[in-house]
Design an enzyme around this catalytic site. Structure first.
Site, mmCIF file in Angstrom:
data_model
loop_
_atom_site.group_PDB
_atom_site.id
_atom_site.type_symbol
_atom_site.label_atom_id
_atom_site.label_comp_id
_atom_site.label_asym_id
_atom_site.label_seq_id
_atom_site.Cartn_x
_atom_site.Cartn_y
_atom_site.Cartn_z
ATOM 1 N N HIS A 261 0.823 -1.267 0.157
ATOM 2 C CA HIS A 261 -0.048 0.179 0.015
ATOM 3 C C HIS A 261 0.796 1.298 -0.013
ATOM 4 C CE1 HIS A 261 -3.043 2.939 1.176
ATOM 5 N NE2 HIS A 261 -3.940 2.166 0.939
ATOM 6 N N ASP A 314 -7.873 -5.255 0.621
ATOM 7 C CA ASP A 314 -8.606 -6.335 -0.362
ATOM 8 C C ASP A 314 -8.222 -7.636 -0.117
ATOM 9 O OD1 ASP A 314 -9.848 -4.116 -1.997
ATOM 10 O OD2 ASP A 314 -7.768 -3.410 -2.722
HETATM 11 N N1 CMC Z 1 3.810 -7.687 -4.780
HETATM 12 C C1 CMC Z 1 5.147 -7.605 -4.990
HETATM 13 N N2 CMC Z 1 6.014 -6.844 -5.125
HETATM 14 C C2 CMC Z 1 5.147 -5.479 -4.613
HETATM 15 C C3 CMC Z 1 3.963 -5.353 -4.303
HETATM 16 C C4 CMC Z 1 3.234 -6.631 -4.400
HETATM 17 N N3 CMC Z 1 1.916 -6.592 -4.219
HETATM 18 N N4 CMC Z 1 3.772 -4.239 -4.007
HETATM 19 C C5 CMC Z 1 4.868 -3.601 -4.148
HETATM 20 N N5 CMC Z 1 5.855 -4.185 -4.518
HETATM 21 C C6 CMC Z 1 7.337 -3.996 -4.712
HETATM 22 C C7 CMC Z 1 7.469 -3.412 -6.019
HETATM 23 O O1 CMC Z 1 7.623 -4.193 -6.987
HETATM 24 C C8 CMC Z 1 8.607 -2.391 -5.703
HETATM 25 O O2 CMC Z 1 9.844 -3.209 -5.718
HETATM 26 P P1 CMC Z 1 11.053 -2.423 -6.408
HETATM 27 O O3 CMC Z 1 11.455 -1.445 -5.583
HETATM 28 O O4 CMC Z 1 11.953 -3.652 -6.232
HETATM 29 O O5 CMC Z 1 10.931 -2.254 -7.844
HETATM 30 C C9 CMC Z 1 8.259 -1.912 -4.327
HETATM 31 O O6 CMC Z 1 7.488 -2.857 -3.752
HETATM 32 C C10 CMC Z 1 7.750 -0.481 -4.160
HETATM 33 O O7 CMC Z 1 6.422 -0.524 -5.179
HETATM 34 P P2 CMC Z 1 5.516 0.656 -5.855
HETATM 35 O O8 CMC Z 1 4.790 0.030 -6.973
HETATM 36 O O9 CMC Z 1 6.742 1.503 -6.368
HETATM 37 O O10 CMC Z 1 4.793 1.185 -4.715
HETATM 38 P P3 CMC Z 1 3.605 2.007 -4.666
HETATM 39 O O11 CMC Z 1 3.396 2.681 -3.432
HETATM 40 O O12 CMC Z 1 3.448 2.712 -5.937
HETATM 41 O O13 CMC Z 1 2.614 0.834 -4.881
HETATM 42 C C11 CMC Z 1 0.631 -0.431 -4.651
HETATM 43 C C12 CMC Z 1 1.425 0.601 -4.049
HETATM 44 C C13 CMC Z 1 -0.765 -0.550 -3.868
HETATM 45 C C14 CMC Z 1 0.297 -0.228 -6.070
HETATM 46 C C15 CMC Z 1 1.517 -1.717 -4.540
HETATM 47 O O14 CMC Z 1 1.854 -2.227 -3.170
HETATM 48 C C16 CMC Z 1 0.498 -2.842 -5.429
HETATM 49 O O15 CMC Z 1 0.802 -3.040 -6.674
HETATM 50 N N6 CMC Z 1 0.003 -4.006 -4.749
HETATM 51 C C17 CMC Z 1 -0.794 -4.719 -5.303
HETATM 52 C C18 CMC Z 1 -2.248 -4.348 -5.500
HETATM 53 C C19 CMC Z 1 -3.124 -4.075 -4.485
HETATM 54 O O16 CMC Z 1 -3.152 -4.967 -3.855
HETATM 55 N N7 CMC Z 1 -3.802 -3.088 -4.618
HETATM 56 C C20 CMC Z 1 -4.601 -2.431 -3.661
HETATM 57 C C21 CMC Z 1 -4.162 -1.441 -2.659
HETATM 58 S S1 CMC Z 1 -4.906 -0.967 -1.015
HETATM 59 C C22 CMC Z 1 -6.580 -1.032 -1.703
HETATM 60 C C23 CMC Z 1 -7.107 -0.103 -2.615
HETATM 61 O O17 CMC Z 1 -6.573 1.163 -2.480
HETATM 62 O O18 CMC Z 1 -7.473 -0.275 -3.433
#
Ligand code: CMC
Length: 371
Positions: A261, A314
């Site tokens: 998140h 989720d």
């Molecule tokens: N699985 C694997 N790796 C992950 C995940 C994940 N779910 N989430 C983050 N990472 C890794 C990502 O690959 C990155 O690694 P690196 O720095 O080595 O490239 C690092 O963590 C930072 O990720 P980011 O995408 O730059 O971080 P963000 O703040 O942009 O992402 C997020 C937040 C929610 C998009 C992400 O955690 C994600 O894709 N999660 C899976 C989708 C999900 O469950 N979404 C629901 C969010 S909560 C409820 C809502 O708002 O709907």
């Protein structure tokens, strides 16, 4: 140079709105909603109370509560909205069908084009009720069945759930569903709320802002994650299967839906912890589903050890909806229906204290070209 320094990809850490609605206090580990802790609201009150709190800035008394619930339950969805849904291709994504329906609602509201916050606050309970009824009927319409209307002698959450699952529902099921609705009702400034505020800031209307929010929420990085989680669990079938599947996906550098998140990246989303309790309570009440909880726990353990990532809401909403027998295509639409209360509060606040959103870019393209 000054502009370059202020650029934050994904607007991470940027304060983009001043609000009295909610705040994720990561230091105190509290989700503040109009001064209350969201977890306490989930445990102690009903969804209709949170709607009142979001719209009126205070918890409703018995009279206001009754008025709100009646407005939400008795909200009429124009027949033509259902007719349009009937004609849409059945394979169209449920969030796309919902987006069309929310947009269509504007045509039947004489005040639709008013961006006046008082008018919006007055109309909000009806819009929340209409959206819930549309969501509750999305699946049955796609199956070729007639829509079912909410009944005024039943509560909002009961109506919503029993219309979806087309059977009588138990108090334990209603409570679990209601807790998920409150958990989803409001969460500061996620992508969909930001999208709604950006649209509202042009003094465009609430339906346009809500329609933009549906499109935003559909994405798997946002609301679409709850649907993706259940597909992951169903593919894995067992706790061992889930561990193997997660390891494979991580080796391929894939994201595991339901984890991570932007705000709680290295800690558990407090709402996920609460929905995990809800899942266990539901399993105890139904006497089934303990394998699903064991799978979820294994997934949680593997992700913590392998990636230092924790579940978001989720991840635990998905198994709760699965045990309630809710069709998977409705998981994200339900998130939207619940969030419509928070979204409307934000749209109203934006219209009350408006300033147009219009940020700048960090230009990295060429210059000086000539034709
Ligand atoms: N699985 C694997 N790796 C992950 C995940 C994940 N779910 N989430 C983050 N990472 C890794 C990502 O690959 C990155 O690694 P690196 O720095 O080595 O490239 C690092 O963590 C930072 O990720 P980011 O995408 O730059 O971080 P963000 O703040 O942009 O992402 C997020 C937040 C929610 C998009 C992400 O955690 C994600 O894709 N999660 C899976 C989708 C999900 O469950 N979404 C629901 C969010 S909560 C409820 C809502 O708002 O709907």
């Amino acid at each position: 140079m000054a502009e370059e320094r202020s650029y934050s990809p994904g607007l991470e850490g940027v304060i983009a709105a001043e609000t009295r609605i909610s705040f994720l206090d990561t230091e105190q580990e509290e989700i503040v909603v109009r001064g209350y802790n969201l977890l306490e609201l989930i445990r102690r009150v009903q969804y209709v109370d949170v709607v009142g709190l979001l719209l009126d800035e205070r918890l409703p008394d018995a009279g206001r509560r009754e008025e709100l619930e009646q407005e939400m339950v008795n909200a009429q969805v124009p027949e033509i909205v259902y007719e349009i849904l009937w004609r849409l291709p059945a394979q169209m994504h449920a969030m796309d069908r919902l987006r069309t329906a929310v947009s269509t609602l504007a045509g039947f509201d004489p005040e639709a084009n008013s961006a006046d916050p008082d008018s919006e606050r007055r109309r909000a309970p009806r819009i929340i009720g209409q959206i819930a009824q549309i969501v509750a009927n999305l699946h049955r319409i796609a199956q070729g069945d007639r829509p079912q209307h909410f009944e005024s002698n039943r509560g909002f959450a009961e109506n919503f759930l029993r219309t979806i699952v087309a059977r009588e529902v138990t108090p334990a099921e209603i409570r679990a569903f209601e807790q998920s609705l409150i958990a989803y009702s409001e969460h500061e400034l996620p992508n969909s709320t930001f999208a709604a505020r950006v649209v509202a800031s042009t003094l465009s209307d609430a339906y346009g802002a809500l329609t933009a929010a549906v499109a935003s929420l559909k994405g798997p990085l946002h609301g679409g994650a709850n649907e993706a989680v259940i597909y992951l669990l169903l593919e894995a079938r067992t706790a061992d299967g889930l561990e193997a599947l997660i390891r494979q996906k991580l080796a391929r550098k894939e994201r595991i839906m339901g984890f991570g998140h932007r705000v709680y990246m290295r800690r558990m989303d407090p709402r996920a912890q609460l929905l995990k309790e809800t899942l266990h309570e539901l399993i105890a009440a139904k006497g089934t589903g303990s394998e699903l909880a064991a799978m979820c726990q294994r997934g949680e353990d593997v992700m913590r050890t392998e990636k230092g990532l924790y579940p978001n809401l989720d991840y635990y909403a998905a198994p709760v909806y699965y045990l309630l027998g809710i069709p998977i295509e409705l998981y994200t639409p339900i998130f939207f229906a619940a969030r419509s209360a928070g979204l409307l509060a934000h749209i109203i606040e934006q219209h009350r204290e408006n300033r147009l959103y219009r940020p700048r870019v960090l230009y990295t393209g060429p210059r000086g070209l000539h034709v």
